[in-house]
Design a protein around this motif. Structure first.
Motif, PDB file in Angstrom:
ATOM      1  N   LYS A   1       0.836  -1.206   0.000  1.00 22.82           N
ATOM      2  CA  LYS A   1       0.000   0.000   0.000  1.00 22.82           C
ATOM      3  C   LYS A   1       0.873   1.258   0.000  1.00 22.82           C
ATOM      4  O   LYS A   1       0.637   2.209  -0.750  1.00 22.82           O
TER       5      LYS A   1
ATOM      6  N   THR B   1       1.286   4.134  -2.931  1.00 25.67           N
ATOM      7  CA  THR B   1       1.111   5.562  -2.636  1.00 25.67           C
ATOM      8  C   THR B   1       2.316   6.365  -3.119  1.00 25.67           C
ATOM      9  O   THR B   1       2.172   7.455  -3.683  1.00 25.67           O
TER      10      THR B   1
ATOM     11  N   ASP C   1       2.180   3.936   6.310  1.00 27.72           N
ATOM     12  CA  ASP C   1       2.011   2.540   5.884  1.00 27.72           C
ATOM     13  C   ASP C   1       3.320   1.753   5.975  1.00 27.72           C
ATOM     14  O   ASP C   1       3.351   0.632   6.491  1.00 27.72           O
TER      15      ASP C   1
END
Length: 260
Positions: A5, A9, A37
Motif C-alpha cells: 500500500k 502511494t 504505511d
C-alpha cells in the motif's frame, strides 16, 4: 499488505510530482500516508520479534525520525502555514500516536529485562518521557468540543466524549497508554523530575535521536490526570462498551499510596 500500500502511494506521489499540477498539501498528505504505511510494516516486524535487545532501540529511533519527516518537510517547504493546516489534524494525530505507541510497546518489553533496565534506566526514562510527550501532543490537536444546553438527550454521551477531547477509541487508548507509562516511570525511575537538563540533553543526543523531548514530565500528576479521565469516561458515557477500568484503578491507587 501495508508495504504494498505504501509503495503504491509512493508511485502515485511520483506521478503527481512529475505532473507538477498538484497543490503541495496534496503531495505532503500522500507522502505522510506512505510513511505511515511503510513504518507500520516495520513496527509490526519489531513487535513480532519482541524488540530484540541488541538492535531494537536503534530501530525505534530510526522509525521515530521517519515518522517526524512529514512535519519537517512542511517546515522545510517554506509554506507559511502550520503543519496542521497542510496535513490536517487526523494525519498529525496518526503520526504522534504511532510515535507514542511505538515507545509504549518498546518500554513494555524493555521493563521486563531487569539487567538491561538496571544498566539503562536513564534511557528507559527518556523513552517513557518522549512517548508521553507524543501521546499528549496527539491528544491536543483537536480542541475539546464546548457543550451547550441545546444538546439533545440521546446525544449527551457523545457530546461528553467530544467535550473531553475523545474523538475515537485511539484517543482513549492514548490516555490509558500514558497512564501506564507514568506508572512504569514511577515504579522504576521514581518521581518524574530528577535529572538536570544537561543529563537529559546528553541522553537525548546520544541515544534517542532526532525527536527527543527535553522537558521531563511529572509521572505521578500526569498519570493521575490521564487515568482519572480514562476511568470517568469508561464508567460514564462508555459504560457497557467493553472498556476495562480495573487496571487503571489499580494504577491510580498506586499513584496515591506511593505518595504518602
Amino acid at each position: 499488505t501495508f508495504l504494498a500500500k505504501g509503495s503504491a502511494t509512493l508511485g502515485k506521489l511520483k506521478d503527481l510530482c512529475n505532473g507538477g499540477k498538484e497543490h503541495p498539501s496534496v503531495l505532503l498528505q500522500l507522502f505522510t500516508q506512505a510513511v505511515l504505511d511503510i513504518t507500520y510494516f516495520e513496527e509490526n516486524h519489531l513487535v513480532d520479534e519482541d524488540f530484540p535487545e541488541e538492535s531494537s532501540l536503534q530501530k525505534v529511533k530510526e522509525l521515530i525520525c521517519i515518522l517526524s519527516e512529514p512535519e519537517d518537510l512542511v517546515r522545510e517547504c517554506n509554506i507559511n502555514e502550520e503543519p496542521i493546516s497542510i496535513l490536517g489534524a487526523e494525519l498529525l494525530e496518526c503520526l504522534y500516536w504511532r510515535k507514542g505507541a511505538l515507545l509504549y510497546m518498546y518500554c513494555h518489553t524493555a521493563k521486563e529485562r531487569s539487567e538491561w533496565l538496571q544498566a539503562n534506566i536513564a534511557i528507559f526514562k527518556k523513552c517513557l518521557n518522549d512517548g508521553l510527550h507524543y501521546l499528549m501532543k496527539m491528544l491536543s490537536f483537536r480542541c475539546p468540543l464546548q457543550l451547550n444546553e441545546d444538546v439533545s438527550l440521546q446525544h449527551k454521551d457523545t457530546a461528553r466524549l467530544l467535550s473531553e477531547g475523545i474523538f475515537s477509541d485511539t484517543h482513549l487508548l492514548a490516555m490509558m497508554y500514558s497512564g501506564e507509562m507514568c506508572y512504569w516511570g514511577l515504579q522504576h525511575c521514581g518521581e518524574g523530575k530528577q535529572e538536570s537538563p544537561g543529563t537529559i540533553d546528553a541522553i537525548s543526543n546520544s541515544d534517542l535521536g532526532c525527536r527527543s523531548q527535553s522537558v521531563s514530565l511529572d509521572f505521578r500528576e500526569t498519570g493521575k490526570n490521564m487515568l482519572q479521565k480514562y476511568v470517568a469516561v469508561c464508567e460514564g458515557p462508555l459504560e457497557g462498551q467493553g472498556w476495562n477500568t480495573t487496571t487503571a484503578k489499580g494504577m491510580l491507587c498506586y499513584f496515591v499510596k506511593s505518595h504518602k
